[in-house]
Design an enzyme around this catalytic site. Structure first.
Site, short mmCIF file in Angstrom:
data_model
loop_
_atom_site.label_atom_id
_atom_site.label_comp_id
_atom_site.label_asym_id
_atom_site.label_seq_id
_atom_site.Cartn_x
_atom_site.Cartn_y
_atom_site.Cartn_z
N LYS A 75 -14.11 -0.13 -3.79
CA LYS A 75 -15.26 0.61 -3.42
C LYS A 75 -16.02 0.63 -4.03
CE LYS A 75 -12.67 0.83 1.25
NZ LYS A 75 -12.07 2.27 2.34
N GLU A 128 1.00 -0.85 -0.38
CA GLU A 128 0.09 -0.13 0.22
C GLU A 128 0.90 1.17 -0.15
OE1 GLU A 128 -4.57 -1.21 2.09
OE2 GLU A 128 -3.46 0.60 2.88
N HIS A 146 7.86 -26.61 -2.07
CA HIS A 146 7.46 -27.99 -2.46
C HIS A 146 6.41 -27.08 -2.97
CE1 HIS A 146 10.04 -30.81 -0.60
NE2 HIS A 146 10.41 -30.01 0.41
O1 PA5 Z 1 -3.29 1.40 6.06
C1 PA5 Z 1 -4.56 1.74 5.64
O2 PA5 Z 1 -5.09 2.62 5.58
C2 PA5 Z 1 -5.68 0.44 5.20
O3 PA5 Z 1 -5.06 -0.75 5.08
C3 PA5 Z 1 -6.49 0.45 6.56
O4 PA5 Z 1 -6.07 0.24 7.77
C4 PA5 Z 1 -7.60 0.04 6.14
O5 PA5 Z 1 -8.11 0.42 4.86
C5 PA5 Z 1 -9.04 -0.15 7.65
O6 PA5 Z 1 -9.73 1.14 7.40
P1 PA5 Z 1 -10.14 2.21 8.85
O7 PA5 Z 1 -9.42 1.28 9.90
O8 PA5 Z 1 -9.93 3.01 8.38
O9 PA5 Z 1 -11.27 1.24 8.47
#
Ligand code: PA5
Length: 435
Positions: free
Chosen positions: A423, A288, A309
Site C-alpha cells: 500500500k 494472513e 490434470h
Molecule cells: O483479514 C483482514 O484483516 C484483511 O484481509 C481485511 O479484511 C482486508 O484488508 C480488508 O480490510 P477492510 O475491511 O478494512 O477494508
C-alpha cells in the site's frame, strides 16, 4: 453428527509418539486462545460470537435481506479480503453451480466488486448495473481500504444516476466500524442503513458478523442455521483441548508437526467446484494469520479432479515439501446415476448403475493412496453434507484451529503487518498526500 478428522495418513510420516511431543504446546496455545491471554487478544471477539449472536440482529438482517430481494435483481457486495471472502465462500458453497443461469425467483444474483482494481471487471459490472435493478453492500472494517473505496465511488455514482440520490440511498448498505473511517463518515452523511463490525473481530474472522451474514441472507440462505452450526463447534472447540474430542486442536497439532518436518506447503483439496471460494477463504485465513516473522505454512488450494490434470503431476512427484488437507463431503445434496448404454462404445458400462458421487469418492480414495505413496501426508476433514449448519461448523472449526495453530507456531494470528508494504508503495506511486 459433526466434522470428523482423520490424520492416520499424516501420522504415518511422523515418528511414533510425535503427537504426544507437541501436545503440551498445543494445549498451551489452546489455553492462551480461550483465556484471551496471548498476542492479539484484542481481536478475539469471534471466539464466543456464534453463541452470543443476538437473535434480534439475525431478525434485522433477515428482514433487511427480504426488502433487498424485493427491489434488486443484482446485489453487489463491495469489499476485499476478509470483507468478502467469507460471504462469497458460503454463498457459492450453498447455491447452484450456475447461479447466473438458474436464478432463484426469490433472491438476486450476488456479484462482487472492489476485491480487485481491474478496469475491465468494473466496467463490465457497471454495464450490468445498466441492465438490472441493483442494490449494494459496501463493506470495510477500516473504512479506508483503497480497492473497495474506489469501487464504491464508481458504483455509488452509477446508482445515483440511475435512481437519484434518495433512491440510491435506499439501495446502499454500509457495513463498517462503529465510529472510525471514511466509510462510516459517508454512511452517516448520506443516511445509509448500516451495520457495525465489532471492534474486536478482525476481517478474516468476520464471516459470522454482518460482514458475511447480510450478503448470505440476501442470497436466500439460512443464516440462523449457519450461526447455530458454528455455535455447536464453538462448544466443542472451547470446552477442552483434548485431541480425542477437539478436531480443531488435532488439526492444529498435525499441521505444525508436519511443518516441523519440512512440509512447508499445505494444499487444501476439495472435490466440489463450488467449494473453490471456501478454499480461497481458508487460504486468506491461514496465510494472513501465520505467514509472518519468516515462518508459516504456505496455504495453497486445488479442486480435484480438475487439478489432477494440472497440479497432480507436481503433487505426485515434485518437491516433497507438501501435505494435503482434503475437505471431504460425505453425501451430495443431489445425485446422478450413470446410465447403461447398450452400445458401450465408450467402454463405460462398468460404471452403469453407479452414482457420480461414488465415482468422485473413489477418485478421492485413489488419489489419497497415490499421493501418500508419493510422499505427501494426507489429512482428511469430513462433513456429512453441505448445508448451512455443517458449513457454520466448518467455518468456526477452521477459525479456531487457525488461532491455536498460530499460537503453536509462535506468531500473533490476529495481525497482518505485512499487508501495509504494497500500500505504501502504491500510494507513493499514485501521489497520495503524505506518501
Ligand atoms: O483479514 C483482514 O484483516 C484483511 O484481509 C481485511 O479484511 C482486508 O484488508 C480488508 O480490510 P477492510 O475491511 O478494512 O477494508
Amino acid at each position: 453428527m459433526h466434522i470428523t478428522i482423520d490424520i492416520s495418513h499424516a501420522l504415518s510420516f511422523l515418528h511414533e509418539g510425535a503427537l504426544e511431543t507437541i501436545r503440551p504446546r498445543v494445549e498451551a496455545a489452546w489455553e492462551t486462545l480461550v483465556s484471551g491471554s496471548g498476542a492479539g487478544n484484542d481481536f478475539l471477539g469471534w471466539v464466543k460470537l456464534p453463541s452470543q449472536t443476538d437473535p434480534a440482529l439475525i431478525a434485522r438482517i433477515r428482514e433487511h435481506a427480504y426488502r433487498i430481494q424485493q427491489i434488486a435483481e443484482v446485489f453487489i457486495v463491495i469489499g476485499i479480503g476478509g470483507s468478502y471472502l467469507g460471504s462469497r465462500a458460503v454463498i457459492e458453497a450453498l447455491s447452484s453451480s450456475f447461479p447466473e443461469m438458474i436464478r432463484s425467483p426469490e433472491s438476486p444474483v450476488i456479484l462482487f466488486a472492489g476485491e480487485n482494481l481491474s478496469a475491465e471487471y468494473h466496467a463490465d459490472l457497471l454495464n450490468v448495473m445498466d441492465q438490472y435493478s441493483c442494490a449494494v453492500a459496501v463493506i470495510s472494517k477500516s473504512g479506508t481500504t483503497t480497492e473497495p473505496a474506489v469501487a464504491f465511488r464508481l458504483i455509488k455514482q452509477k446508482l445515483e444516476n440511475k435512481y437519484g440520490k434518495e433512491g440510491a440511498c435506499e439501495r446502499i448498505i454500509a457495513i463498517t466500524d462503529a465510529s472510525r473511517g471514511a466509510l462510516k463518515t459517508i454512511a452517516d452523511k448520506e443516511g445509509y442503513a448500516s451495520y457495525i463490525i465489532p471492534d474486536n473481530v478482525g476481517g478474516r474472522y468476520s464471516v459470522l458478523t454482518p460482514v458475511g451474514l447480510l450478503p448470505i441472507a440476501v442470497a436466500g440462505l439460512d443464516i440462523g442455521m449457519l450461526v447455530e452450526g458454528a455455535a455447536e463447534m464453538e462448544k466443542i472447540a472451547c470446552s477442552a483441548p483434548a485431541f480425542s474430542s477437539n478436531p480443531a486442536t488435532l488439526y492444529a497439532a498435525i499441521r505444525n508437526l508436519l511443518y516441523e518436518q519440512g512440509k512447508t506447503t499445505e494444499i487444501m483439496v476439495t472435490y466440489q467446484p463450488h467449494l473453490v471460494m471456501l478454499t480461497e477463504w481458508w487460504k486468506q485465513l491461514y496465510g494472513e494469520s501465520e505467514g509472518k516473522e519468516g515462518k508459516g505454512i504456505f496455504p495453497a488450494g486445488v479442486t480435484f479432479t480438475s487439478d489432477l490434470h494440472s497440479m497432480g503431476q507436481f503433487i505426485q512427484e515434485g518437491n516433497r515439501n507438501l501435505f494435503e488437507s482434503v475437505l471431504s463431503v460425505n453425501r451430495p445434496n443431489q445425485e446422478l446415476m450413470i446410465p447403461n448404454d447398450p452400445d458401450n462404445t465408450d467402454g463405460l458400462n462398468y460404471l452403469a448403475g453407479k452414482s457420480l458421487s461414488d465415482v468422485n469418492h473413489k477418485a478421492e480414495e485413489g488419489t489419497r493412496m497415490a499421493h501418500v505413496e508419493g510422499g505427501v501426508p494426507n489429512i482428511c476433514i469430513a462433513i456429512p453434507s453441505l448445508n448451512a449448519s455443517y458449513l457454520g461448523q466448518l467455518l468456526y472449526f477452521y477459525e479456531f484451529a487457525c488461532g491455536v495453530s498460530g499460537y503453536t507456531l509462535g506468531v500473533n494470528p490476529f495481525d497482518q503487518p505485512g499487508v501495509e508494504a504494497y500500500k505504501r508503495n502504491m500510494f507513493r506511486l499514485l501521489g497520495k498526500p503524505g506518501f
